[in-house]
Design a protein around this motif. Structure first.
Motif, short mmCIF file in Angstrom:
data_model
loop_
_atom_site.label_atom_id
_atom_site.label_comp_id
_atom_site.label_asym_id
_atom_site.label_seq_id
_atom_site.Cartn_x
_atom_site.Cartn_y
_atom_site.Cartn_z
N ILE A 165 22.25 50.34 41.62
CA ILE A 165 23.69 50.44 41.32
C ILE A 165 24.50 50.14 42.58
N THR A 169 27.39 46.95 43.33
CA THR A 169 28.78 47.39 43.44
C THR A 169 29.33 47.36 44.86
N ILE A 177 33.03 45.65 38.50
CA ILE A 177 32.77 46.62 37.44
C ILE A 177 33.53 46.28 36.15
N TYR A 345 24.80 53.42 33.06
CA TYR A 345 25.16 52.74 34.30
C TYR A 345 26.60 52.26 34.32
N ASP A 349 28.25 53.36 37.74
CA ASP A 349 28.74 52.39 38.73
C ASP A 349 30.23 52.58 39.01
#
Length: 494
Positions: A165, A169, A177, A345, A349
Motif C-alpha cells: 500500500i 501511494t 487514490i 485496501y 490507502d
C-alpha cells in the motif's frame, strides 16, 4: 480453491494498482499528494468513495450482522442519508470557502493553534484505530483461510500488505487514490452482485430466497418495541446521522477526496450521488447476509467441516467460509477475494494518505514551507512513519481481537469523533469566543464521562442500552462544555 491460486490473485491485483500509481503519480509533488491539484472528476470521486466508505469491515461484518439483528441496520443507513445532506450543504461550503487542505485548519482559525492540534490529534487517533481495525479484519481472514496453511506468520502478511500500500501511494497520494479507489469500488460491487446471484441460485431462485428471508424475520427494518434496546429506531437513525457527520464530514480521510473536486458545486453533486448509491449498496449487503444464513441453514455440513466454527460467535467468517469452501464454485471465491481486497485496501490507502496529510499540514505545517523540496522529503518520511504505526496497532488489535468488528469500530468512534462534532458545530453555530488553551480540557473530560455512562447505564436506567447515538451525545456535551468556557463577547468584537 488452492492457497497458491488465492495468492496469485492478490499479487495480480497489486500489480494493477502499481501500474495505475505509476501513471497517475508522474510529476506529483506535495500539492498533488494533498489535494490532487483540485482537478478530480466528481463522478470518479463519488464512485471511489463507496469503496473507501464501506471497507473490508462492511464487506464481511454487515452480512454477519443480519443473523443477530436482521435488517435493522437500515435504520442507521437512513441516518447516513440525513448526515450526508448536512455535509453537502453545511460543511462542504465552509471547507471550499476557506480553501482548506486539511479541514482541521478551520479549528485553528476559529479557536487558535492549540485547538487546531487538538482536533488533528483526535482525527489521527480515530483514523489510526479505524484503519487498523479494518485492515486487521481482512488480514485475519486471509491468515485463517490461506496464509496459515503455508506457515506464513500473521505479522509478515500484515507487513507485506502495508508495504505494498505504501509503494503505490507514496508519490501520488490522493491523486492516485481517486483512480485506484474507483477501480477497487468496481471490483467490490462486482463481487457483491455475483455473490448475491450465485447464492440465490443455490437456494432455489428468487422466490424461494424471498420466502426464506421472510420466514427468518430478516426483512423488517425498524425496531419499535423497546426504547431501551440499543438498536431502537430513533437510536439507529440518530446514530447513523452522527456517525456520518463524525466519520465522514469531520474526517480528513473522506473529506480529502471531496476537496479534490474542481469546485463546491461539483463536491455537493458528488456527495449527494454518493449517498444515494451507498443506500442501495448497504441494502444489497444486508440481502447478501440473509442469503448466507439461509444457505448455511440448508447446508449445515459446511460449517461442521470447519473445526471450532461457531456461527453465533464468528459471523465475520461466514461469508468467506461459504465463498471459499462452500462448494459454490471458483467464480464466487475469486470475486469474493477481489471484493474483499478492494474494499479493505480502498479504505486503507486513503487512510494512510490522510494520516500523512494531516500530520504534514496540521502538525508540521509543510504547506507553508518555502523550501518545497525539503517539505516533500519530510512528507515522505511521515508517510513511512504512519505505515509503521499502522503495523504496530494492527498487531495490537490481533492480540485484543473481538468477534463483532464493525460494532467495535463504531464504539471507538463514539469516543474519538464526539469532540470533533462539538468543536466544529460550536464554531459554526455559535459566535462566542472560547480560550484556545481550554478546549483540550473539554475534549478530554467528555469522553471520560461517556465511558462512565456506558459502563453503568444499565444499572442507572433500568436496563437501558445506548446505541450509536452516543456519538451525538458526546458531541452535544462537548458543545455545552465549550459554551461554559466561552466568553459573552462575539468573535467580531475581538
Amino acid at each position: 480453491m488452492s492457497g497458491f491460486f488465492i495468492l496469485s490473485i492478490i499479487l495480480a491485483y497489486f500489480v494493477v494498482l502499481l501500474i495505475i500509481s505509476r501513471i497517475t503519480s508522474k510529476g506529483a509533488e506535495n500539492d498533488a499528494f494533498f489535494t490532487g491539484n483540485r482537478n478530480s472528476k466528481w463522478y470518479l470521486v463519488s464512485f471511489g468513495m463507496i469503496g473507501a466508505s464501506l471497507s473490508g469491515v462492511t464487506f464481511i461484518s454487515i452480512p454477519g450482522l443480519v443473523g443477530g439483528s436482521g435488517f435493522s441496520y437500515m435504520q442507521i443507513v437512513i441516518g447516513y442519508m440525513l448526515g450526508y445532506a448536512i455535509i453537502a450543504f453545511v460543511l462542504l461550503p465552509l471547507y471550499y470557502k476557506l480553501n482548506l487542505t486539511s479541514i482541521y485548519s478551520y479549528l485553528g482559525g476559529r479557536y487558535g493553534p492549540k485547538t487546531h492540534k487538538v482536533g488533528a490529534g483526535f482525527f489521527l487517533v480515530s483514523r489510526i484505530l479505524g484503519a487498523s481495525v479494518r485492515l486487521f479484519l481482512v488480514a485475519d481472514i486471509l491468515d485463517y483461510f490461506v496464509l496459515s496453511t503455508y506457515g506464513i506468520p500473521f505479522e509478515v502478511s500484515v507487513l507485506v500488505t502495508l508495504l505494498l500500500i505504501y509503494v503505490y501511494t507514496y508519490r501520488g497520494g490522493i491523486k492516485t487514490i481517486v483512480w485506484t479507489d474507483t477501480l477497487q469500488t468496481l471490483f467490490m460491487l462486482i463481487a457483491l452482485i455475483v455473490s448475491v446471484v450465485l447464492i440465490t441460485q443455490s437456494i432455489g431462485g428468487i422466490e424461494e430466497a424471498t420466502v426464506g428471508l421472510k420466514s427468518l424475520g430478516m426483512t423488517d427494518w425498524f425496531v419499535t418495541d423497546n426504547p431501551k434496546d440499543n438498536n431502537y429506531i430513533l437510536k439507529g437513525i440518530l446514530g447513523g446521522l452522527f456517525i456520518t457527520l463524525g466519520m465522514t464530514g469531520l474526517d480528513q480521510d473522506m473529506m480529502q477526496k471531496n476537496l479534490t473536486c474542481r469546485n463546491e458545486k461539483e463536491a455537493k453533486k458528488n456527495m449527494m450521488w454518493f449517498s444515494i448509491i451507498l443506500f442501495g449498496v448497504n441494502f444489497v449487503f444486508l440481502m447478501l447476509g440473509g442469503l448466507l444464513f439461509l444457505y448455511a441453514q440448508e447446508n449445515p455440513d459446511i460449517l461442521a467441516s470447519i473445526q471450532g466454527m461457531d456461527l453465533d460467535k464468528q459471523t465475520d467468517r461466514l461469508f468467506p467460509l461459504i465463498a471459499l469452501e462452500g462448494g459454490l464454485g471458483s467464480l464466487i471465491g475469486i470475486t469474493f477475494l477481489l471484493g474483499l481486497i478492494a474494499a479493505a485496501y480502498s479504505s486503507a490507502d486513503s487512510a494512510l494518505t490522510s494520516l500523512t496529510t494531516s500530520t504534514s499540514v496540521d502538525i508540521f505545517k509543510l504547506d507553508t514551507w518555502t523550501d518545497k523540496s525539503k517539505a516533500e522529503k519530510v512528507r515522505k518520511f511521515i508517510h513511512v512513519g504512519m505505515t509503521g504505526l499502522l503495523f504496530f496497532v494492527i498487531l495490537l488489535a490481533n492480540a485484543l481481537k473481538e468477534q463483532d468488528v464493525i460494532n467495535t469500530l463504531f464504539v471507538l468512534a463514539g469516543y474519538t469523533y464526539g469532540p470533533l462534532l462539538g468543536l466544529f458545530f460550536f464554531g459554526i453555530i455559535s459566535k462566542r469566543k472560547v480560550k484556545d488553551n481550554l478546549t483540550w480540557i473539554v475534549c478530554l473530560i467528555v469522553p471520560v464521562l461517556i465511558f462512565i455512562f456506558k459502563t453503568y447505564e444499565g444499572v442507572w436506567f433500568d436496563g437501558y442500552k445506548s446505541g450509536h447515538e452516543i456519538l451525538g451525545v458526546n458531541g452535544i456535551l462537548c458543545y455545552l462544555g465549550l459554551w461554559a468556557f466561552s466568553e459573552k463577547k462575539s468573535l467580531e468584537d475581538v
